[in-house]
Design a protein around this motif. Sequence first.
Motif, PDB file in Angstrom:
ATOM      1  N   ALA A  38       0.829  -1.213   0.000  1.00  0.00           N
ATOM      2  CA  ALA A  38       0.000   0.000   0.000  1.00  0.00           C
ATOM      3  C   ALA A  38       0.860   1.259   0.000  1.00  0.00           C
ATOM      4  O   ALA A  38       0.478   2.291  -0.553  1.00  0.00           O
ATOM      5  N   GLY A  39       2.024   1.197   0.619  1.00  0.00           N
ATOM      6  CA  GLY A  39       2.938   2.340   0.636  1.00  0.00           C
ATOM      7  C   GLY A  39       2.336   3.576   1.277  1.00  0.00           C
ATOM      8  O   GLY A  39       1.615   3.495   2.280  1.00  0.00           O
ATOM      9  N   ASP A  40       2.582   4.728   0.675  1.00  0.00           N
ATOM     10  CA  ASP A  40       2.129   5.998   1.243  1.00  0.00           C
ATOM     11  C   ASP A  40       0.620   6.169   1.188  1.00  0.00           C
ATOM     12  O   ASP A  40       0.076   7.072   1.841  1.00  0.00           O
ATOM     13  N   ALA A  41      -0.068   5.323   0.425  1.00  0.00           N
ATOM     14  CA  ALA A  41      -1.523   5.456   0.308  1.00  0.00           C
ATOM     15  C   ALA A  41      -2.262   4.963   1.547  1.00  0.00           C
ATOM     16  O   ALA A  41      -3.437   5.272   1.738  1.00  0.00           O
ATOM     17  N   ILE A  42      -1.563   4.208   2.397  1.00  0.00           N
ATOM     18  CA  ILE A  42      -2.251   3.588   3.522  1.00  0.00           C
ATOM     19  C   ILE A  42      -2.695   4.629   4.538  1.00  0.00           C
ATOM     20  O   ILE A  42      -2.025   5.643   4.763  1.00  0.00           O
ATOM     21  N   GLY A  43      -3.863   4.392   5.147  1.00  0.00           N
ATOM     22  CA  GLY A  43      -4.373   5.289   6.177  1.00  0.00           C
ATOM     23  C   GLY A  43      -5.514   4.634   6.922  1.00  0.00           C
ATOM     24  O   GLY A  43      -6.190   3.744   6.402  1.00  0.00           O
ATOM     25  N   TYR A  44      -5.721   5.070   8.165  1.00  0.00           N
ATOM     26  CA  TYR A  44      -6.805   4.516   8.978  1.00  0.00           C
ATOM     27  C   TYR A  44      -7.361   5.609   9.874  1.00  0.00           C
ATOM     28  O   TYR A  44      -6.608   6.380  10.482  1.00  0.00           O
ATOM     29  N   THR A  45      -8.705   5.669   9.954  1.00  0.00           N
ATOM     30  CA  THR A  45      -9.382   6.599  10.857  1.00  0.00           C
ATOM     31  C   THR A  45     -10.325   5.810  11.739  1.00  0.00           C
ATOM     32  O   THR A  45     -11.221   5.122  11.241  1.00  0.00           O
ATOM     33  N   ASN A  46     -10.108   5.888  13.038  1.00  0.00           N
ATOM     34  CA  ASN A  46     -10.931   5.120  13.973  1.00  0.00           C
ATOM     35  C   ASN A  46     -12.143   5.920  14.434  1.00  0.00           C
ATOM     36  O   ASN A  46     -12.066   7.128  14.656  1.00  0.00           O
ATOM     37  N   ALA A  47     -13.267   5.223  14.591  1.00  0.00           N
ATOM     38  CA  ALA A  47     -14.481   5.841  15.122  1.00  0.00           C
ATOM     39  C   ALA A  47     -14.816   5.327  16.514  1.00  0.00           C
ATOM     40  O   ALA A  47     -15.275   6.085  17.370  1.00  0.00           O
ATOM     41  N   ARG A  48     -14.595   4.013  16.743  1.00  0.00           N
ATOM     42  CA  ARG A  48     -14.989   3.405  18.012  1.00  0.00           C
ATOM     43  C   ARG A  48     -13.992   2.341  18.439  1.00  0.00           C
ATOM     44  O   ARG A  48     -13.441   1.630  17.602  1.00  0.00           O
ATOM     45  N   VAL A  49     -13.803   2.237  19.763  1.00  0.00           N
ATOM     46  CA  VAL A  49     -12.988   1.191  20.360  1.00  0.00           C
ATOM     47  C   VAL A  49     -13.812   0.518  21.450  1.00  0.00           C
ATOM     48  O   VAL A  49     -14.311   1.196  22.353  1.00  0.00           O
ATOM     49  N   LEU A  50     -13.946  -0.796  21.376  1.00  0.00           N
ATOM     50  CA  LEU A  50     -14.640  -1.567  22.403  1.00  0.00           C
ATOM     51  C   LEU A  50     -13.663  -2.560  23.002  1.00  0.00           C
ATOM     52  O   LEU A  50     -13.028  -3.329  22.255  1.00  0.00           O
ATOM     53  N   ALA A  51     -13.505  -2.545  24.308  1.00  0.00           N
ATOM     54  CA  ALA A  51     -12.590  -3.449  24.991  1.00  0.00           C
ATOM     55  C   ALA A  51     -13.378  -4.364  25.910  1.00  0.00           C
ATOM     56  O   ALA A  51     -14.183  -3.905  26.724  1.00  0.00           O
ATOM     57  N   ASP A  52     -13.147  -5.670  25.762  1.00  0.00           N
ATOM     58  CA  ASP A  52     -13.929  -6.667  26.485  1.00  0.00           C
ATOM     59  C   ASP A  52     -13.009  -7.828  26.842  1.00  0.00           C
ATOM     60  O   ASP A  52     -12.808  -8.744  26.041  1.00  0.00           O
TER      61      ASP A  52
END
Length: 256
Positions: free
Chosen positions: A54-68
């Motif tokens: 993916a190189g420089d195109a990679i990206g991630y935006t988080n909306a929610r985190v659930l820990a259980d």
Amino acid sequence: MSGSHGQFVLDTHNALFDRGDVSVLESAFADGFIEHSPLIAGDRDGLRKMVEDAGDAIGYTNARVLADGDFVALHGRFTGLDETDLVGFDIYRVENGKLAEHWDSLVPVEEPNASGRTQLDGPTAVDRSADEEANRERAVQFFTESLIGEDYEGFRRFTRDGVFRQHSPDIADGTDAVIDFLADLKAKGEGLVYDRIHRTVADGQFVLTHSEGSIAGSRHSYAELWHWEDGVLTEMWDAIAEVPKDEDALHDHGIF
């Protein structure tokens, strides 16, 4: 986020998928890490190849985190992994302080639905006063009766006054809309068949169900996030992905 693992998982996931930092594969992933994603062939090596390709195109935006407990679920949006952005859920299992196992259900980003809701908007903060175990029990009962049992009137029993905020791209708000949608697909022989729940991740008012079934005879993975308020089902998000027919060629352990 609750639980001791939530921030660790989010930080590691962001490092890999937002910054392309493959060094975390050695520092934060277990030697015996198990990858269930149909998008990735080869556990840690497959992850490395995906990120590097993916190189420089990679990206991630988080909306929610659930820990259980030992499970952490992330809800967010990826760029650079496919021709279009992908949105959905990642589930990690933590063991001995490292990421030991991963599942996902990702689908292309769509336009807002008829009610103007997107696949990621809506409430994000976990209500620490909510009883996640009671909500998990409600979610499993609702899911078993209404989806596995195909008793779509369960959407009325578990909601109140017809209020049901919907983030699925194909369905508008309201209990009538979701019941009509599911019933119409079933009548056409294209219904959503649910076989069983594989795992749940519950945190506060949120419960994620990870299940499998089929649509028009094709095997699918269902990741659906249910939001509860005072014991009432109020809102949902989903990512329903077809299971590739050759997924066993990718992983001896399958996607679940």
